[in-house]
Design a protein around this motif. Structure first.
Motif, short mmCIF file in Angstrom:
data_model
loop_
_atom_site.label_atom_id
_atom_site.label_comp_id
_atom_site.label_asym_id
_atom_site.label_seq_id
_atom_site.Cartn_x
_atom_site.Cartn_y
_atom_site.Cartn_z
N GLY A 10 0.88 -1.37 0.03
CA GLY A 10 0.06 -0.06 -0.25
C GLY A 10 0.70 1.40 0.14
N MET A 11 2.21 1.31 0.26
CA MET A 11 2.91 2.33 0.18
C MET A 11 3.48 2.36 -1.36
N PHE A 12 3.68 3.86 -1.74
CA PHE A 12 4.08 3.98 -3.06
C PHE A 12 5.16 3.14 -3.58
N ALA A 13 4.79 2.71 -4.79
CA ALA A 13 5.82 1.83 -5.40
C ALA A 13 5.79 1.94 -6.89
N PRO A 14 6.52 1.54 -7.84
CA PRO A 14 7.89 1.31 -7.15
C PRO A 14 8.93 2.47 -7.20
N VAL A 15 9.88 2.48 -6.14
CA VAL A 15 10.78 3.33 -6.06
C VAL A 15 12.01 2.48 -5.91
N PRO A 16 13.41 3.16 -6.06
CA PRO A 16 14.45 2.42 -6.07
C PRO A 16 14.94 2.32 -4.62
N TYR A 17 14.29 2.50 -3.58
CA TYR A 17 14.58 2.41 -2.18
C TYR A 17 13.34 1.67 -1.41
N HIS A 18 13.59 1.33 -0.33
CA HIS A 18 12.57 0.84 0.64
C HIS A 18 12.19 1.90 1.54
N HIS A 19 10.92 2.05 1.82
CA HIS A 19 10.34 3.12 2.70
C HIS A 19 10.58 2.79 4.19
N VAL A 20 10.92 1.72 4.64
CA VAL A 20 10.89 1.49 6.02
C VAL A 20 12.50 0.60 6.47
N SER A 21 13.06 0.89 7.54
CA SER A 21 14.17 0.13 8.02
C SER A 21 13.79 -0.14 9.47
N ILE A 22 14.12 -1.41 9.86
CA ILE A 22 13.97 -1.84 11.36
C ILE A 22 15.40 -2.15 11.55
N SER A 23 15.98 -1.43 12.76
CA SER A 23 17.12 -1.93 13.12
C SER A 23 17.04 -2.30 14.60
N THR A 24 17.88 -3.28 14.86
CA THR A 24 18.13 -3.73 16.31
C THR A 24 19.67 -3.67 16.67
N GLY A 25 20.11 -3.56 17.80
CA GLY A 25 21.59 -3.31 18.11
C GLY A 25 21.73 -2.10 18.79
N ALA A 26 22.93 -2.10 19.47
CA ALA A 26 23.45 -1.12 20.22
C ALA A 26 24.12 0.08 20.00
N ARG A 27 25.07 -0.17 18.93
CA ARG A 27 25.86 0.86 18.25
C ARG A 27 25.19 1.50 16.87
N HIS A 28 25.35 2.75 17.14
CA HIS A 28 24.72 3.42 16.17
C HIS A 28 25.83 4.30 15.52
N VAL A 29 26.10 4.10 14.25
CA VAL A 29 27.08 4.87 13.52
C VAL A 29 26.47 5.85 12.50
N HIS A 30 27.00 6.99 12.63
CA HIS A 30 26.49 8.15 11.83
C HIS A 30 27.86 8.83 10.83
N VAL A 31 27.74 8.78 9.78
CA VAL A 31 28.76 9.20 8.62
C VAL A 31 28.34 10.56 8.27
N ALA A 32 29.33 11.59 8.49
CA ALA A 32 28.95 12.97 8.34
C ALA A 32 28.99 12.82 6.89
N GLY A 33 28.44 14.03 6.19
CA GLY A 33 28.30 14.39 4.88
C GLY A 33 29.47 14.16 4.23
N GLN A 34 29.61 13.20 3.07
CA GLN A 34 30.78 13.07 2.26
C GLN A 34 30.65 13.67 1.02
N ILE A 35 31.78 14.29 0.54
CA ILE A 35 31.85 14.77 -1.06
C ILE A 35 32.79 14.28 -1.69
N ALA A 36 32.77 14.90 -2.77
CA ALA A 36 33.84 14.44 -3.96
C ALA A 36 35.15 15.09 -3.73
N ARG A 37 35.94 14.60 -2.50
CA ARG A 37 37.28 14.99 -2.33
C ARG A 37 38.17 13.83 -1.96
#
Length: 136
Positions: A10-37
């Motif tokens: 029932g969610m909008f499709a097709p799109v080249p990505y999933h609409h939902v992610s479910i995560s479990t775990g204790a460590r969160h990783v955030h990667v700052a904005g990466q550019i072409a350098r």
């Protein structure tokens, strides 16, 4: 795997990505904005959206690897694209497709946002990529 990707019926499709992610775990990783350098800060792929996006995704993969993660652990991606217009879509997708196999990026992609902006912090930067991942 700590991340389950899905697109509920029932969610909008097709799109080249999933609409939902479910995560479990204790460590969160955030990667700052990466550019072409490169590692020395030199511009990569000037004027080439697909080339800059591919390089930014490679840098994102390095950031994830530094924390013991891969794109399989990514819960969300965020792209900032300068001077966005619909005619840039093909180059945008080409940049992702260029490195999907190389970097093990899931298909469809994790949930993502592509945000058009007037400019980023340097005039030659066409795109920036951020990633958020969860590890067990």
């Amino acid at each position: 795997m700590a991340v389950q990707l899905l697109t509920p019926e029932g969610m909008f499709a097709p799109v080249p990505y999933h609409h939902v992610s479910i995560s479990t775990g204790a460590r969160h990783v955030h990667v700052a904005g990466q550019i072409a350098r490169d590692a020395e800060g030199n511009p990569v792929a000037p004027g080439d959206l697909a080339g800059q996006l591919a390089h930014a995704l490679r840098s994102t993969a390095r950031g994830l690897a530094g924390a013991g993660a891969t794109f399989a652990d990514v819960v969300r991606l965020r792209f900032f694209v300068t001077n966005w217009s619909p005619d840039k879509y093909d180059d945008f997708v080409a940049g992702i497709e260029r490195v999907v196999d190389e970097l093990g990026i899931p298909q469809p992609l994790p949930p993502l946002s592509a945000i058009g902006v007037d400019y980023l912090f340097e005039p030659d930067v066409l795109v920036e990529v951020e990633a958020y991942a969860v590890l067990d």
